[in-house]
Design an enzyme around this catalytic site. Structure first.
Site, short mmCIF file in Angstrom:
data_model
loop_
_atom_site.label_atom_id
_atom_site.label_comp_id
_atom_site.label_asym_id
_atom_site.label_seq_id
_atom_site.Cartn_x
_atom_site.Cartn_y
_atom_site.Cartn_z
N ARG A 102 -16.92 -25.03 38.87
CA ARG A 102 -17.98 -24.12 38.31
C ARG A 102 -18.28 -24.79 37.21
O ARG A 102 -17.71 -24.98 36.15
CB ARG A 102 -17.63 -22.49 37.72
N HIS A 129 -25.68 -22.03 43.86
CA HIS A 129 -24.61 -21.02 43.98
C HIS A 129 -24.41 -20.84 45.65
O HIS A 129 -24.50 -19.92 46.11
CB HIS A 129 -24.99 -19.83 43.48
N GLN A 132 -22.37 -18.07 47.29
CA GLN A 132 -22.95 -16.94 47.21
C GLN A 132 -23.71 -16.74 48.32
O GLN A 132 -23.63 -15.77 48.79
CB GLN A 132 -23.56 -16.76 45.53
N ASP A 222 -30.78 -10.65 40.47
CA ASP A 222 -29.79 -11.48 39.85
C ASP A 222 -30.25 -11.18 38.40
O ASP A 222 -31.12 -10.57 38.24
CB ASP A 222 -29.94 -12.74 40.17
N CYS A 261 -25.80 -10.49 43.45
CA CYS A 261 -24.57 -11.17 43.36
C CYS A 261 -23.56 -10.79 42.55
O CYS A 261 -22.30 -11.13 42.76
CB CYS A 261 -24.94 -12.78 43.08
N ARG A 289 -17.37 -12.65 49.91
CA ARG A 289 -17.20 -13.81 49.01
C ARG A 289 -15.86 -14.44 49.67
O ARG A 289 -15.78 -15.65 50.13
CB ARG A 289 -17.33 -13.66 47.58
N1 CP Z 1 -21.26 -13.50 41.76
C1 CP Z 1 -20.36 -14.48 41.14
O1 CP Z 1 -20.34 -15.46 41.40
O2 CP Z 1 -19.59 -13.65 40.32
P1 CP Z 1 -18.72 -14.36 39.26
O3 CP Z 1 -19.37 -14.79 38.18
O4 CP Z 1 -17.90 -13.17 38.70
O5 CP Z 1 -17.65 -15.43 39.94
N1 NVA Z 2 -27.74 -16.78 38.17
C1 NVA Z 2 -26.17 -16.10 37.46
C2 NVA Z 2 -25.22 -15.89 38.59
C3 NVA Z 2 -24.04 -15.46 38.38
C4 NVA Z 2 -23.13 -15.10 39.44
C5 NVA Z 2 -25.66 -17.01 36.28
O1 NVA Z 2 -25.86 -18.22 36.65
O2 NVA Z 2 -25.08 -16.36 35.33
#
Ligand code: CP
Ligand code: NVA
Length: 304
Positions: A102, A129, A132, A222, A261, A289
């Site tokens: 990440r 992502h 997701q 989101d 998400c 997931r």
């Molecule tokens: N939806 C998602 O990726 O959640 P987290 O940020 O908690 O991993």
């Molecule tokens: N768009 C959000 C998604 C989190 C899962 C972010 O990037 O923070």
């Protein structure tokens, strides 16, 4: 060796392959069976941002498959002045069988993958992502039974999650509508990217959330300000206010499911009555997931 940095790193046939393994492993898991496909294998989780779902679902997935997940936070010095990303990647991939990362920047993730001798999975970047989106379309198909020709509507920011969903819909034959203020819609280069990947893809953008949800089988949102956009929060709250998903908007699509998400900012992009209401499948999405990431890990590690 393959990486998954964006959804289109998989062909539609390969996505179906991942879904088939996910489904098999989900069925077994539900029956209490944990297939130890990868004893002794290690997945490194390199995370530059917060996470609950992605981090825990990857770690548990790997343990269920007989291997282990190794969480690597800020103290490993990833993407810092401590050492180059190339050195970090070359060394880490000597120890582990797969890396999920990440990253604050998609460019960093690409660099990590370029120097890695093991598969790298995007666990969220500022650009996309993919894990997701794959889990979401798996969820939708489990719910409805099919995807092709159906309309998927995203009401909110045209950011990482929306981009990955748009590509996944294009590859699997769904119509995709984004309802957002003009400045938060997809840019030209992204639209060209989708058109080159799937010339027949239906992607529409509008500033009218009511029109956008009319034919939808799924309405998705989101957060309005993603991780890294905290300074823009107030401006975005004002711009996105007319795009809140509340029961008034969902009344225009009574047969659609509501998806998010997570994490959600309740009272901003979605109201409690919708996220906790009968149309919502957000917890199933989060659960899936893990199943889909098991399918992905199995596919990337050679169980096809
Ligand atoms: N939806 C998602 O990726 O959640 P987290 O940020 O908690 O991993
Ligand atoms: N768009 C959000 C998604 C989190 C899962 C972010 O990037 O923070």
């Amino acid at each position: 060796m393959r990486h998954l940095l964006v959804v289109e790193d998989l062909t539609p046939q390969e996505i179906e392959g991942v879904f088939a393994i996910s489904q098999d492993l989900e069925t077994k898991y539900t029956a209490g069976v944990r297939d130890a496909l990868f004893p002794g294998r290690v997945l490194a989780l390199v995370f530059e941002k917060q996470s609950l779902r992605t981090r825990v679902s990857f770690q548990t997935a790997m343990v269920h498959l007989g291997g282990s997940g190794l969480f690597l936070g800020e103290d490993t010095g990833f993407a810092s002045s401590r050492e180059s990303i190339d050195d970090f990647s070359r060394v880490l991939s000597e120890y582990v069988d797969c890396i999920a990362c990440r990253s604050k920047s998609h460019a960093t993730l690409k660099q990590l993958a370029a120097s890695s001798s093991v598969p790298v999975i995007n666990a969220l970047s500022d650009f996309s992502h993919p894990c997701q989106a794959l889990a979401d379309l798996y969820t939708l198909r489990r719910h409805i039974g099919r995807l092709e020709g159906l309309t998927f509507t995203f009401v909110g920011d045209g950011n990482n999650v929306a981009r990955s969903l748009a590509i996944a819909c294009a590859l699997l034959g769904m119509r995709f509508i984004l309802a957002a203020p003009r400045q938060y819609q997809f840019d030209e280069s992204f639209k060209k990217r989708v058109a080159s990947l799937a010339p027949d893809a239906f992607i529409e953008q509008t500033e009218d959330p009511i029109a956008a949800v009319q034919d939808a089988v799924a309405v998705y949102t989101d957060v309005w300000a993603s991780m890294g956009q905290e300074k823009e929060r107030e401006t975005r709250q004002t711009a996105f206010q007319p795009y809140q998903i509340n029961s008034k908007l969902m009344a225009h699509c009574p047969n659609a499911i509501f998806m998010h998400c997570l994490p959600a900012r309740r009272g901003e992009e979605v109201t409690d009555e919708v996220i906790d209401g009968p149309q919502s499948v957000v917890v199933t999405q989060a659960a899936n997931r893990m199943h889909v990431q098991k399918g992905l890990l199995a596919w990337l590690l050679g169980h096809r």
